[in-house]
Design a protein around this motif. Structure first.
Motif, PDB file in Angstrom:
ATOM      1  N   ALA A  62       0.651  -1.377  -0.354  1.00 18.00           N
ATOM      2  CA  ALA A  62       0.087   0.195  -0.228  1.00 18.00           C
ATOM      3  C   ALA A  62       1.105   1.646  -0.170  1.00 18.00           C
ATOM      4  CB  ALA A  62      -0.897   0.053   1.464  1.00 18.00           C
ATOM      5  N   VAL A  64       0.523   4.567   1.060  1.00 11.88           N
ATOM      6  CA  VAL A  64      -0.108   5.345   2.063  1.00 11.88           C
ATOM      7  C   VAL A  64      -0.164   7.063   1.952  1.00 11.88           C
ATOM      8  CG1 VAL A  64      -0.991   5.764   4.553  1.00 11.88           C
ATOM      9  CG2 VAL A  64      -0.605   3.390   3.469  1.00 11.88           C
ATOM     10  N   GLN A  85       7.724   1.196   0.807  1.00 12.50           N
ATOM     11  CA  GLN A  85       6.040   1.145   1.293  1.00 12.50           C
ATOM     12  C   GLN A  85       5.196   0.418   2.072  1.00 12.50           C
ATOM     13  OE1 GLN A  85       7.098  -0.375  -2.186  1.00 12.50           O
ATOM     14  NE2 GLN A  85       6.440  -1.628  -1.982  1.00 12.50           N
ATOM     15  N   ALA A 105      -1.425  -2.552   5.732  1.00 12.91           N
ATOM     16  CA  ALA A 105      -1.782  -0.587   5.698  1.00 12.91           C
ATOM     17  C   ALA A 105      -1.812  -0.774   7.469  1.00 12.91           C
ATOM     18  CB  ALA A 105      -2.044   0.482   4.841  1.00 12.91           C
ATOM     19  N   ARG A 106      -2.927  -1.414   7.890  1.00 15.35           N
ATOM     20  CA  ARG A 106      -3.051  -0.918   9.434  1.00 15.35           C
ATOM     21  C   ARG A 106      -2.648  -0.994  10.490  1.00 15.35           C
ATOM     22  NH1 ARG A 106      -9.569  -2.849   7.563  1.00 15.35           N
ATOM     23  NH2 ARG A 106     -10.173  -0.459   7.157  1.00 15.35           N
ATOM     24  N   SER A 109       1.338   0.498   9.931  1.00 11.88           N
ATOM     25  CA  SER A 109       0.571   2.432   9.931  1.00 11.88           C
ATOM     26  C   SER A 109       0.366   2.307  11.594  1.00 11.88           C
ATOM     27  CB  SER A 109       0.239   3.130   9.120  1.00 11.88           C
ATOM     28  OG  SER A 109      -1.715   2.525   9.113  1.00 11.88           O
ATOM     29  N   LEU A 114      -8.085   3.708   6.951  1.00  7.77           N
ATOM     30  CA  LEU A 114      -7.911   4.006   6.308  1.00  7.77           C
ATOM     31  C   LEU A 114      -8.609   3.164   4.862  1.00  7.77           C
ATOM     32  CD1 LEU A 114      -4.122   2.056   6.670  1.00  7.77           C
ATOM     33  CD2 LEU A 114      -4.860   4.917   6.721  1.00  7.77           C
ATOM     34  N   LEU A 116      -9.222   2.261   1.049  1.00  8.88           N
ATOM     35  CA  LEU A 116      -8.195   1.965   0.172  1.00  8.88           C
ATOM     36  C   LEU A 116      -9.090   2.325  -1.867  1.00  8.88           C
ATOM     37  CD1 LEU A 116      -6.164  -0.994  -0.415  1.00  8.88           C
ATOM     38  CD2 LEU A 116      -8.465  -1.415  -1.298  1.00  8.88           C
ATOM     39  N   VAL A 145      -3.655   3.598  -0.970  1.00 10.46           N
ATOM     40  CA  VAL A 145      -4.356   3.709   0.114  1.00 10.46           C
ATOM     41  C   VAL A 145      -4.415   5.613   1.027  1.00 10.46           C
ATOM     42  CG1 VAL A 145      -5.057   2.957   2.697  1.00 10.46           C
ATOM     43  CG2 VAL A 145      -4.456   1.651   1.064  1.00 10.46           C
ATOM     44  N   ARG A 146      -5.530   5.714   1.235  1.00  9.02           N
ATOM     45  CA  ARG A 146      -5.748   6.934   1.787  1.00  9.02           C
ATOM     46  C   ARG A 146      -5.636   7.688   3.039  1.00  9.02           C
ATOM     47  NH1 ARG A 146      -4.681  11.365  -2.041  1.00  9.02           N
ATOM     48  NH2 ARG A 146      -4.802  10.534  -4.160  1.00  9.02           N
ATOM     49  N   ALA A 147      -5.033   7.860   3.953  1.00  2.65           N
ATOM     50  CA  ALA A 147      -5.218   8.210   5.412  1.00  2.65           C
ATOM     51  C   ALA A 147      -6.424   9.037   5.278  1.00  2.65           C
ATOM     52  CB  ALA A 147      -3.397   8.790   5.896  1.00  2.65           C
TER      53      ALA A 147
END
Length: 191
Positions: A62, A64, A85, A105-106, A109, A114, A116, A145-147
């Motif tokens: 991902a 992010v 990444q 990613a979760r 991070s 998040l 996706l 992926v966007r935070a």
């Protein structure tokens, strides 16, 4: 736990990997060539999505980005010794590549909320000695992926460091991520 009648989670993940890559049409000729290579690899055997496949295996990662798309979250990978990444191996409970990328990613991070983008943004094949202890290859399928606004990452045990980097000022030694980050920035729901 299956999403298709009679299909095992491993079979479901393999079917999803094939369907995901069959439907994704990258504009870049190099990525299109890799897409065909990935599909050929997936056609060669049913266990290609798991680390036990010593010939190589599909991984999910991902890119992010923060809510503005101006920063990317990178991890200082302990085994590789460089900024990368987030991502990693598919697990037996994973039923989709996108879901595996989001799970990774979760986990890496510490950010739960998040979002996706479900289509891949980039592919890469690289040699590595991973948890098998023998040289192999990772067939990495990468997603955007966007935070959420104000998201603060929490470093996990899988990282030596974890931090936001400006997308136009990546850390030294990570120049090969420039194309990947640019692809993720331009990625959106229509892709």
């Amino acid at each position: 736990m299956t999403s298709q009648a009679g299909a095992s989670p491993a079979g479901t993940l393999h079917a999803d990997a094939v369907a995901t890559l069959e439907s994704w049409k990258p504009a870049d000729p190099g990525q299109e060539s890799l897409r065909h290579a990935f599909l050929g690899f997936l056609a060669s055997r049913e266990d290609t999505c798991f680390r036990e496949c010593a010939a190589g295996h599909v991984t999910a990662s991902a890119v992010v980005l923060d809510d503005t798309g101006s920063r990317v979250l990178l991890t200082l990978h302990p085994r590789v010794g460089r900024w990368l990444q987030l991502g990693g191996h598919c697990e037996p409970e994973d039923t989709t590549l996108a879901g595996a990328a989001l799970r990774e990613a979760r986990e890496e991070s510490g950010i739960e909320d998040l979002e996706l983008v479900p289509a891949p943004v980039h592919l890469d094949v690289h040699p590595i000695t991973c948890s098998l202890g023998v040289p192999t290859r990772h067939f990495d399928v990468r997603f955007t992926v966007r935070a959420p606004r104000g998201a603060e990452p929490v470093r996990s045990a899988e990282s030596d460091d974890l931090r936001w980097w400006p997308v136009d000022a990546l850390p030294p030694g990570s120049e090969d991520l420039t194309g990947l980050v640019k692809a993720a920035i331009s990625d959106g729901p229509e892709h």
